[in-house]
Design an enzyme around this catalytic site. Structure first.
Site, PDB file in Angstrom:
ATOM      1  N   GLY A 285       6.407  -6.879  -0.781  1.00  0.00           N
ATOM      2  CA  GLY A 285       5.602  -6.446   0.590  1.00  0.00           C
ATOM      3  C   GLY A 285       6.545  -6.927   1.541  1.00  0.00           C
ATOM      4  O   GLY A 285       7.706  -7.342   1.225  1.00  0.00           O
ATOM      5  N   SER A 286       6.129  -7.891   2.895  1.00  0.00           N
ATOM      6  CA  SER A 286       6.317  -8.080   4.319  1.00  0.00           C
ATOM      7  C   SER A 286       7.772  -8.889   3.939  1.00  0.00           C
ATOM      8  O   SER A 286       7.324 -10.091   3.088  1.00  0.00           O
ATOM      9  CB  SER A 286       6.196  -7.109   4.765  1.00  0.00           C
ATOM     10  OG  SER A 286       4.908  -9.157   4.907  1.00  0.00           O
TER      11      SER A 286
ATOM     12  N   GLU B  20      12.846  -2.809  10.297  1.00  0.00           N
ATOM     13  CA  GLU B  20      12.042  -1.601   9.868  1.00  0.00           C
ATOM     14  C   GLU B  20      10.524  -1.255  10.458  1.00  0.00           C
ATOM     15  O   GLU B  20      10.298  -1.923  10.920  1.00  0.00           O
ATOM     16  CB  GLU B  20      11.948  -2.112   8.620  1.00  0.00           C
ATOM     17  CG  GLU B  20      11.140  -2.447   7.312  1.00  0.00           C
ATOM     18  CD  GLU B  20      10.272  -2.475   6.017  1.00  0.00           C
ATOM     19  OE1 GLU B  20       9.739  -2.682   6.266  1.00  0.00           O
ATOM     20  OE2 GLU B  20      10.968  -1.988   4.882  1.00  0.00           O
TER      21      GLU B  20
ATOM     22  N   LYS C 176      -3.629  -8.050  -7.760  1.00  0.00           N
ATOM     23  CA  LYS C 176      -3.812  -7.839  -6.609  1.00  0.00           C
ATOM     24  C   LYS C 176      -3.638  -6.754  -5.784  1.00  0.00           C
ATOM     25  O   LYS C 176      -2.288  -7.130  -5.204  1.00  0.00           O
ATOM     26  CB  LYS C 176      -4.085  -9.164  -5.762  1.00  0.00           C
ATOM     27  CG  LYS C 176      -5.179  -9.585  -4.476  1.00  0.00           C
ATOM     28  CD  LYS C 176      -5.080 -10.094  -3.089  1.00  0.00           C
ATOM     29  CE  LYS C 176      -3.865  -9.115  -2.331  1.00  0.00           C
ATOM     30  NZ  LYS C 176      -4.324  -7.646  -1.562  1.00  0.00           N
ATOM     31  N   PRO C 177      -4.373  -5.716  -5.814  1.00  0.00           N
ATOM     32  CA  PRO C 177      -3.422  -4.593  -5.386  1.00  0.00           C
ATOM     33  C   PRO C 177      -3.911  -4.832  -3.497  1.00  0.00           C
ATOM     34  O   PRO C 177      -4.603  -5.265  -2.625  1.00  0.00           O
ATOM     35  CB  PRO C 177      -5.177  -3.247  -5.636  1.00  0.00           C
ATOM     36  CG  PRO C 177      -5.456  -3.633  -6.779  1.00  0.00           C
ATOM     37  CD  PRO C 177      -5.434  -5.310  -6.759  1.00  0.00           C
TER      38      PRO C 177
ATOM     39  N   CYS D 258      10.259   1.252   1.501  1.00  0.00           N
ATOM     40  CA  CYS D 258      11.294   0.425   1.864  1.00  0.00           C
ATOM     41  C   CYS D 258      12.314   0.323   1.496  1.00  0.00           C
ATOM     42  O   CYS D 258      13.602  -0.094   2.397  1.00  0.00           O
ATOM     43  CB  CYS D 258      11.098  -0.657   0.713  1.00  0.00           C
ATOM     44  SG  CYS D 258      10.988  -0.414  -1.552  1.00  0.00           S
TER      45      CYS D 258
ATOM     46  N   TRP E 272       1.058  -1.062  -0.087  1.00  0.00           N
ATOM     47  CA  TRP E 272       0.024   0.504   0.075  1.00  0.00           C
ATOM     48  C   TRP E 272       0.825   1.125  -0.416  1.00  0.00           C
ATOM     49  O   TRP E 272       0.424   2.368  -0.176  1.00  0.00           O
ATOM     50  CB  TRP E 272      -0.814   0.370   0.975  1.00  0.00           C
ATOM     51  CG  TRP E 272       0.039  -0.638   2.264  1.00  0.00           C
ATOM     52  CD1 TRP E 272      -0.309  -1.303   3.011  1.00  0.00           C
ATOM     53  CD2 TRP E 272       0.220   0.404   3.361  1.00  0.00           C
ATOM     54  NE1 TRP E 272       0.662  -1.682   4.759  1.00  0.00           N
ATOM     55  CE2 TRP E 272       0.847  -0.145   4.234  1.00  0.00           C
ATOM     56  CE3 TRP E 272       0.875   1.752   3.157  1.00  0.00           C
ATOM     57  CZ2 TRP E 272       2.077  -0.218   5.199  1.00  0.00           C
ATOM     58  CZ3 TRP E 272       2.082   1.970   4.077  1.00  0.00           C
ATOM     59  CH2 TRP E 272       1.907   1.405   5.305  1.00  0.00           C
ATOM     60  N   ASN E 273       1.440   1.265  -0.030  1.00  0.00           N
ATOM     61  CA  ASN E 273       2.876   2.180  -0.008  1.00  0.00           C
ATOM     62  C   ASN E 273       3.383   3.519  -0.667  1.00  0.00           C
ATOM     63  O   ASN E 273       3.271   4.201  -0.743  1.00  0.00           O
ATOM     64  CB  ASN E 273       4.311   2.565   0.819  1.00  0.00           C
ATOM     65  CG  ASN E 273       5.180   0.738   0.006  1.00  0.00           C
ATOM     66  OD1 ASN E 273       5.098   0.658  -0.353  1.00  0.00           O
ATOM     67  ND2 ASN E 273       5.812   1.330   0.154  1.00  0.00           N
TER      68      ASN E 273
ATOM     69  N   GLU F 170      10.372  -8.700  -3.554  1.00  0.00           N
ATOM     70  CA  GLU F 170      10.876  -7.368  -3.274  1.00  0.00           C
ATOM     71  C   GLU F 170      10.495  -7.450  -1.994  1.00  0.00           C
ATOM     72  O   GLU F 170       9.014  -6.931  -1.523  1.00  0.00           O
ATOM     73  CB  GLU F 170      10.544  -5.947  -4.074  1.00  0.00           C
ATOM     74  CG  GLU F 170      11.116  -6.387  -5.338  1.00  0.00           C
ATOM     75  CD  GLU F 170      11.918  -5.770  -6.027  1.00  0.00           C
ATOM     76  OE1 GLU F 170      13.419  -5.444  -5.900  1.00  0.00           O
ATOM     77  OE2 GLU F 170      12.678  -6.636  -6.982  1.00  0.00           O
ATOM     78  N   LEU F 171      10.977  -7.230  -0.965  1.00  0.00           N
ATOM     79  CA  LEU F 171      10.957  -7.295   0.215  1.00  0.00           C
ATOM     80  C   LEU F 171      11.441  -5.863   1.060  1.00  0.00           C
ATOM     81  O   LEU F 171      12.476  -5.176   0.206  1.00  0.00           O
ATOM     82  CB  LEU F 171      11.807  -8.067   1.208  1.00  0.00           C
ATOM     83  CG  LEU F 171      10.866  -9.696   0.313  1.00  0.00           C
ATOM     84  CD1 LEU F 171      11.326 -11.069   1.054  1.00  0.00           C
ATOM     85  CD2 LEU F 171       9.067  -9.251   0.407  1.00  0.00           C
TER      86      LEU F 171
HETATM   87  P1  NAD Z   1       1.883  -6.840   3.071  1.00  0.00           P
HETATM   88  O1  NAD Z   1       3.375  -8.419   3.503  1.00  0.00           O
HETATM   89  O2  NAD Z   1       1.224  -7.017   4.450  1.00  0.00           O
HETATM   90  O3  NAD Z   1       1.744  -6.987   2.085  1.00  0.00           O
HETATM   91  C1  NAD Z   1       1.136  -6.933   1.079  1.00  0.00           C
HETATM   92  C2  NAD Z   1       0.450  -8.057   0.029  1.00  0.00           C
HETATM   93  O4  NAD Z   1       0.267  -9.368  -0.421  1.00  0.00           O
HETATM   94  C3  NAD Z   1      -1.070  -6.882   0.294  1.00  0.00           C
HETATM   95  O5  NAD Z   1      -2.056  -7.158  -1.045  1.00  0.00           O
HETATM   96  C4  NAD Z   1      -1.825  -7.924   0.618  1.00  0.00           C
HETATM   97  O6  NAD Z   1      -2.733  -8.296   0.707  1.00  0.00           O
HETATM   98  C5  NAD Z   1      -1.167  -9.364   0.078  1.00  0.00           C
HETATM   99  N1  NAD Z   1      -0.804 -10.546   1.003  1.00  0.00           N
HETATM  100  C6  NAD Z   1      -0.376 -10.788   2.454  1.00  0.00           C
HETATM  101  N2  NAD Z   1      -0.799 -12.082   2.428  1.00  0.00           N
HETATM  102  C7  NAD Z   1      -0.318 -13.098   0.987  1.00  0.00           C
HETATM  103  C8  NAD Z   1      -0.516 -14.559   1.546  1.00  0.00           C
HETATM  104  N3  NAD Z   1      -0.917 -14.906   2.325  1.00  0.00           N
HETATM  105  N4  NAD Z   1      -0.660 -14.390  -0.104  1.00  0.00           N
HETATM  106  C9  NAD Z   1      -0.079 -13.958  -0.906  1.00  0.00           C
HETATM  107  N5  NAD Z   1      -0.835 -12.376  -1.030  1.00  0.00           N
HETATM  108  C10 NAD Z   1      -0.676 -11.593   0.224  1.00  0.00           C
HETATM  109  O7  NAD Z   1       2.823  -5.798   3.109  1.00  0.00           O
HETATM  110  P2  NAD Z   1       2.315  -4.430   3.147  1.00  0.00           P
HETATM  111  O8  NAD Z   1       2.425  -3.718   4.307  1.00  0.00           O
HETATM  112  O9  NAD Z   1       0.950  -4.232   2.616  1.00  0.00           O
HETATM  113  O10 NAD Z   1       3.410  -3.337   3.151  1.00  0.00           O
HETATM  114  C11 NAD Z   1       4.800  -3.162   3.629  1.00  0.00           C
HETATM  115  C12 NAD Z   1       5.959  -3.841   2.929  1.00  0.00           C
HETATM  116  O11 NAD Z   1       6.475  -3.631   2.231  1.00  0.00           O
HETATM  117  C13 NAD Z   1       7.164  -3.082   4.093  1.00  0.00           C
HETATM  118  O12 NAD Z   1       7.936  -4.555   4.931  1.00  0.00           O
HETATM  119  C14 NAD Z   1       8.214  -2.577   3.208  1.00  0.00           C
HETATM  120  O13 NAD Z   1       9.119  -2.898   3.383  1.00  0.00           O
HETATM  121  C15 NAD Z   1       8.072  -3.394   1.876  1.00  0.00           C
HETATM  122  N6  NAD Z   1       7.884  -3.196   0.037  1.00  0.00           N
HETATM  123  C16 NAD Z   1       9.166  -3.531  -0.333  1.00  0.00           C
HETATM  124  C17 NAD Z   1       9.254  -2.635  -1.538  1.00  0.00           C
HETATM  125  C18 NAD Z   1      10.488  -3.402  -2.340  1.00  0.00           C
HETATM  126  O14 NAD Z   1      11.148  -2.828  -3.489  1.00  0.00           O
HETATM  127  N7  NAD Z   1      11.259  -4.505  -2.149  1.00  0.00           N
HETATM  128  C19 NAD Z   1       9.013  -1.861  -1.600  1.00  0.00           C
HETATM  129  C20 NAD Z   1       7.080  -0.978  -1.112  1.00  0.00           C
HETATM  130  C21 NAD Z   1       6.815  -1.497  -0.051  1.00  0.00           C
END
Ligand code: NAD
Length: 483
Positions: free
Chosen positions: A229-230, A384, A178-179, A284, A154-155, A250-251
């Site tokens: 994501g995370s 983080e 999937k947003p 991130c 979401w960021n 990309e975490l």
């Molecule tokens: P998140 O991992 O909670 O969610 C990311 C996405 O994954 C969401 O769309 C969520 O619905 C989906 N998701 C959750 N569980 C899932 C599963 N079991 N299977 C498939 N999809 C699933 O992350 P967040 O809180 O939305 O974002 C913040 C994190 O993203 C931070 O850790 C940040 O550092 C990271 N991030 C990394 C980068 C990069 O380029 N490396 C860029 C932006 C954000």
């Protein structure tokens, strides 16, 4: 510009049109005000399957389109999105919290990425390899990998969808996106641009939470998952995909900045302020921890504190030019407050900010916070935060500070400020991060590869590499018989 008060209704988009989801509804509230910003389906496995089938069907023809044709489609999508910059930006601010002008900047960068990948589509080449026996030739050609799943956080809700969408479709793949459940509204507007610009089924959207994402990444017709994501979700996805699905992750991580006594200190303070607090620190590649060489430590800390105090924090719709808006979700808001409390408990001094802004409650506003003399075991120096908080600590020895900077599980981005050539090369070469920015804090540009190391993930977005990851190789060994 569409309404700034009416909630956006999101509907799944596949096979070129919109569909109701079969689950219940997700209500997304504006984190600055608590007002309803968007509603979206919590899509179930059947919805996901329908979207993947549409992507698989469209792949049969999209993979055969000529690169120049694909380029034309992507330029057209960029033009559609240019027309909707204000709408997408308003949706981002209402559900994500960043100030409106910053959100406009995000959408414009996405438009640039579309134009860039439109051009890259025409620069995918193979090679020929001479054989050891006469009359044979080996041709290596690159082909799109198949229907892709793009999962975004979401960021940067438009850009992080956008890099996957642009790279995958330029390569000849189709995609189901999937947003994040926290930012569906801006994706709905993007789907309207997609409908106007691209053939049916090439780009598809399903809304929902982690359960929806899980159904998508484990679908047997998905050939590649592009995830941002995370780290925890990344690991979960590694367990969910079938062993033959390609994957890029990309975490997150904890990004250091090193400021030596030979730095341009004013530039370092400016860079630290921008990269610690932009998007309320929810980046991130945000700077989490700053190590400053002892002789310039006190001056740096007091100037950074003053710069943080000078930032304007406000509701990003009411004050589009604000420096910092609302944080996005309760979880990271609370984690930020916890990390501040932890730093205090371990003896660090809060030299700027230090708390939520009560006058803006219930909005998730935290004053940009600097904690100084922060021990290495404080949470802000090792995990983080994903909020407007940065820890600062002194150092005396370059090798020692490199070890401290590298001493975290992930390696996404690191920042260096020095005017000394030897220090520049030593730091650039020994920092174990996928991106090292020296005397600037913009570690990611669209035409250079961007990715993490160790627990920050693997695979690349941006640059030709961001397209290559959606391609697979084929070796054609030809017996033509000519000598
Ligand atoms: P998140 O991992 O909670 O969610 C990311 C996405 O994954 C969401 O769309 C969520 O619905 C989906 N998701 C959750 N569980 C899932 C599963 N079991 N299977 C498939 N999809 C699933 O992350 P967040 O809180 O939305 O974002 C913040 C994190 O993203 C931070 O850790 C940040 O550092 C990271 N991030 C990394 C980068 C990069 O380029 N490396 C860029 C932006 C954000």
């Amino acid at each position: 510009m569409s309404s700034l008060t009416t909630p956006i209704t999101c509907r799944n988009f596949y096979a070129g049109t919109w569909h109701d989801g079969s689950g219940d509804v997700i209500e997304r509230k504006n984190p600055a005000t608590g007002e309803l910003a968007a509603i979206a389906p919590r899509s179930q496995a059947g919805d996901v399957d329908a979207a993947v089938q549409a992507a698989a069907e469209a792949f049969r023809t999209w993979r055969k389109t000529l690169p120049a044709e694909r380029a034309g489609y992507l330029h057209r999508l960029a033009e559609e999105c240019s027309r909707r910059v204000d709408d997408m930006a308003a949706a981002i601010t209402r559900e994500q919290g960043k100030p409106l002008n910053e959100a406009r900047g995000e959408v414009r960068k996405f438009v640039t990425a579309l134009h860039y990948y439109a051009e890259e589509a025409t620069r995918v080449f193979g090679r020929t390899i001479p054989n050891d026996v006469g009359g044979f030739l080996s041709i290596v050609q690159k082909e799109p990998i198949g229907p892709v799943a793009g999962i975004a956080p979401w960021n940067y809700p438009i850009e992080l969808i956008g890099w996957k969408l642009a790279g995958a479709t330029a390569a000849g793949c189709t995609i189901v996106i999937k947003p994040s459940e926290y930012t569906p509204g801006c994706a709905q507007i993007l789907s309207e641009c997609v409908q106007a610009a691209l053939p049916a089924g090439v780009v598809n959207f399903v809304y929902g939470d982690g359960g929806t994402g899980q159904a998508l990444v484990s679908h047997p017709k998905i050939t590649k998952v592009g995830f941002t994501g995370s780290a925890a979700t990344g690991q979960q996805i590694m367990r969910s995909v079938s062993g033959i699905t390609a994957l890029s992750l990309e975490l997150g991580g904890s990004c250091p900045m090193i400021v030596t006594a030979k730095a341009d200190l004013a530039a370092a303070v400016k860079g630290a302020t921008r990269r610690s607090f932009r998007n309320a620190g929810q980046i991130c590649i945000a700077i989490n921890r700053i190590y400053v060489e002892q002789p310039v430590y006190d001056e740096f800390v007091s100037e950074l504190a003053a710069a943080a105090d000078a930032l304007v924090v406000a509701d990003g719709i009411k004050d589009p030019d604000a420096d910092v808006g609302s944080m996005t979700i309760d979880e990271t808001f609370q984690r930020t407050l916890d990390h501040i409390a932890d730093a205090r408990k371990r003896g660090a001094s809060v030299v700027a900010g230090g708390d939520r802004i009560n006058e803006l409650a219930p909005g998730l506003f935290v004053r940009p916070t600097v904690v100084a003399d922060t021990p290495d075991d404080a949470l802000v120096m090792s995990e983080e935060t994903f909020g407007p908080l940065v820890g600062v600590a002194p150092f005396t020895d370059l090798d020692d500070v490199i070890a401290r900077a590298n001493g975290v599980p992930g390696g996404l981005a690191a920042y260096v400020y020095t005017q000394d050539t030897r220090e520049t090369f030593a730091l650039a070469s020994d920092l174990d991060f996928g991106n090292v920015a020296v005397n600037n804090v913009d570690a990611g540009i669209i035409n250079a590869p961007y990715g993490g190391r160790r627990e920050a993930g693997f695979g690349y977005e941006h640059g030709p590499e961001g397209l290559e990851s959606y391609l697979q190789l084929k070796h054609i060994r030809l017996h033509h018989g000519a000598r």
